[in-house]
Design an enzyme around this catalytic site. Sequence first.
Site, PDB file in Angstrom:
ATOM      1  N   SER A  76      46.672  48.233  44.604  1.00  0.00           N
ATOM      2  CA  SER A  76      46.400  49.253  43.580  1.00  0.00           C
ATOM      3  C   SER A  76      45.583  48.662  42.437  1.00  0.00           C
ATOM      4  O   SER A  76      44.426  48.357  42.629  1.00  0.00           O
ATOM      5  CB  SER A  76      47.644  49.964  43.076  1.00  0.00           C
ATOM      6  OG  SER A  76      47.238  51.177  42.452  1.00  0.00           O
ATOM      7  N   HIS A 104      44.319  45.605  27.767  1.00  0.00           N
ATOM      8  CA  HIS A 104      43.449  45.804  26.615  1.00  0.00           C
ATOM      9  C   HIS A 104      44.063  45.044  25.442  1.00  0.00           C
ATOM     10  O   HIS A 104      45.281  45.091  25.248  1.00  0.00           O
ATOM     11  CB  HIS A 104      43.335  47.293  26.274  1.00  0.00           C
ATOM     12  CG  HIS A 104      43.100  48.141  27.481  1.00  0.00           C
ATOM     13  ND1 HIS A 104      41.863  48.262  28.072  1.00  0.00           N
ATOM     14  CD2 HIS A 104      43.959  48.854  28.238  1.00  0.00           C
ATOM     15  CE1 HIS A 104      41.966  49.041  29.136  1.00  0.00           C
ATOM     16  NE2 HIS A 104      43.233  49.409  29.262  1.00  0.00           N
ATOM     17  N   CYS A 121      51.300  49.555  45.182  1.00  0.00           N
ATOM     18  CA  CYS A 121      51.824  50.411  46.238  1.00  0.00           C
ATOM     19  C   CYS A 121      52.800  49.603  47.079  1.00  0.00           C
ATOM     20  O   CYS A 121      52.643  48.394  47.240  1.00  0.00           O
ATOM     21  CB  CYS A 121      50.696  50.927  47.118  1.00  0.00           C
ATOM     22  SG  CYS A 121      49.554  51.998  46.225  1.00  0.00           S
TER      23      CYS A 121
END
Length: 127
Positions: free
Chosen positions: A63, A68, A83
């Site tokens: 995935s 940030h 996943c």
Amino acid sequence: MQGSHLLAEFFHCEGDPDLLNRADRLRDFCLAKVRESGLTIVGESFYQFEPQGATGAIVLAESHFTLHTWPEHRYVSLDIFVCNYSMDNTPKAQWLYEQLRHAFAPRQPLCRQVERGSLPAKPEQAA
């Protein structure tokens, strides 16, 4: 498809300031930790903001992983989604989270884990 989604915020980070300020250093660190976790990198992009801060995304076969930074607030937000289709990758995601928590050394870490892809139990039918 089932998966585990870790959504985290690190407040008052006291770790390596280069991880908050330099996209190149953040990239190298994140790629190394993802590889160590056993997750599979299929793509990545990191960006340096001016005058400070960085953002990055690593696309995984399982995935994705994004983060940030806001150095002026000593703050990091991150998102790790894996996943669990053919195997349970949750321990790998949790290991990666712990590595990041250790490196950024937040005084106030906050993490939520959401299980994705499972239908909720059917509500009781009214009689």
